[in-house]
Design an enzyme around this catalytic site. Structure first.
Site, PDB file in Angstrom:
ATOM      1  CB  SER B  40     -12.718   1.926  -1.322  1.00 44.06           C
ATOM      2  OG  SER B  40     -12.704   2.399   0.110  1.00 44.06           O
ATOM      3  CG  ASN B  41      -9.964   6.331   0.596  1.00 43.68           C
ATOM      4  OD1 ASN B  41      -9.603   6.083   1.754  1.00 43.68           O
ATOM      5  ND2 ASN B  41     -11.056   7.157   0.297  1.00 43.68           N
ATOM      6  CE1 TYR B  42      -4.679   0.892  -1.731  1.00 47.05           C
ATOM      7  CE2 TYR B  42      -4.172   2.905  -2.524  1.00 47.05           C
ATOM      8  CZ  TYR B  42      -4.393   1.591  -2.775  1.00 47.05           C
ATOM      9  OH  TYR B  42      -4.175   1.247  -4.054  1.00 47.05           O
ATOM     10  CB  SER B  43      -8.941   5.749   4.706  1.00 50.10           C
ATOM     11  OG  SER B  43      -9.372   6.134   6.133  1.00 50.10           O
ATOM     12  CB  ALA B 107     -10.079   8.990   3.332  1.00 52.75           C
TER      13      ALA B 107
END
Lengths: 232, 232
Positions: B40-43, B107
């Site tokens: 995943s990502n930090y959004s 994101a």
């Protein structure tokens, strides 16, 4: 809740862990891919935080080494926040040397990205290879310390739960292991209830489906009994 | 806050988007590796949710297509929850065909794991190769629909922000793009403030550092102006 809190406060407490230092790892770890992306897992940290609460209620000095979660620190516990498995490993080894009991409840990433990109990776190709390298094994490292605490591991499995758990306990020289089936939709990660199978050298006990706090209370009692048995 | 709410309610509202259907994607996507692990990502989803609120306040019928976030649904907005990029892609194409304005603020993971493991992957080797394959490009797919809405993209960059953003707008045939620098520690992902550089075919505007809600209000105004310009 206030009334319950007062009743809780007034009733004679069983505090068999008074003066004991209990360290608990909790939550997932985040392994960076680049400045914006990471690999993680669905651990919510709820079980580890419930164990911290239970150990504190049993009188222990509790240190919680926590990956990124959205949970409040249980009252009276010390909390150290980390992100990656390597940060958790380093912190755990520091704290474990002065602990009596170490409970490895965190869902530590087995692998991290070998080569973390300094800039956001641009998508260019249809396929991309991510090379992952093994992370240090935190619970095994703690269990192999010269002055080791009583070490409890966790096993989150999706198949052959008992077999994998007992194998893991022996291979890593743990004193106890608590196993759960994370494939089951109503137990394991990110839910409020769970069920555990607990194994130690000469015994085992099934803790049937209950709230994570109830399970944590029961597990801390089991740990206390075995800890006292081994140290007396 | 109640008083502010009442004042907000009583003052004459500017509702230039009344009768317009605005679809906004928000948050990260989660790409499964196996039953317990994901990429995943930090959004945080905060910017997308702020845009939903701003569009709703401007009178629009808002649909929020949201990845996994821990945010409450803005009042009066419809919310569709998705996890993976492919789920978001499918939902976005369905909803976009009946939208006037589409804002791609999520994101979205550029890559997913090619071969998702059905059982938890056992750690066995020192290294592991994860083969990632490209995800569908949601905003480009929406912009290439025969009956396309006014399409606004986002660019989260860590270097050469303006150049990458303008290139992305032209390549994907977007009507507008809002760019931010996620390498900057005080803007971008998972913080409450941000700053944006907005580009369209024959213009650009810098929206200086402000709360994400203030930026969202300003961006919705910019979008409204350009949308009216293109459709009149």
């Amino acid at each position: 809740e206030l009334v319950l809190g007062v009743i809780e406060h007034l009733k004679p407490q069983s505090t068999p862990l008074t003066g004991k230092r209990v360290t608990i790892t909790a939550g997932p770890t985040q392994e960076a891919i680049d400045p914006v992306r990471y690999i993680s897992n669905y651990s919510s940290g709820k079980m580890g935080y419930a164990l911290a609460r239970a150990a504190r209620n049993a009188g222990a000095d509790v240190t919680l080494i926590s990956g990124p979660v959205s949970l409040a620190t249980p009252q009276g516990c010390q909390r150290i926040d980390v992100k990656s498995a390597r940060q958790m490993h380093q912190t755990a080894l520091e704290v474990a040397t002065r602990s009596d009991i170490f409970i490895a409840c965190a869902a530590v990433a087995d692998y991290r990205v070998g080569d973390i990109a300094e800039q956001k990776i641009k998508k260019s190709n249809e396929q991309m290879q991510l090379t992952l390298v093994r992370n240090p094994d935190i619970v095994a490292a703690v269990a192999s310390l010269a002055q080791r605490p009583f070490v409890v591991g966790f096993a989150a499995e999706t198949q052959d739960v008992a077999r994998y758990a007992k194998d893991k306990m022996q291979r890593k020289h743990l004193d106890m292991i608590a196993a759960n089936n994370v494939a089951s939709p109503d137990s394991g990660f990110n839910v409020d209830e769970n069920a555990l199978q607990v194994f130690w050298a000469d015994g085992e006990k099934t803790l049937p489906r209950a709230s994570k706090q109830q399970l944590a209370d029961q597990l801390i009692k089991l740990i206390t009994t075995q800890y006292q048995h081994e140290t007396n």
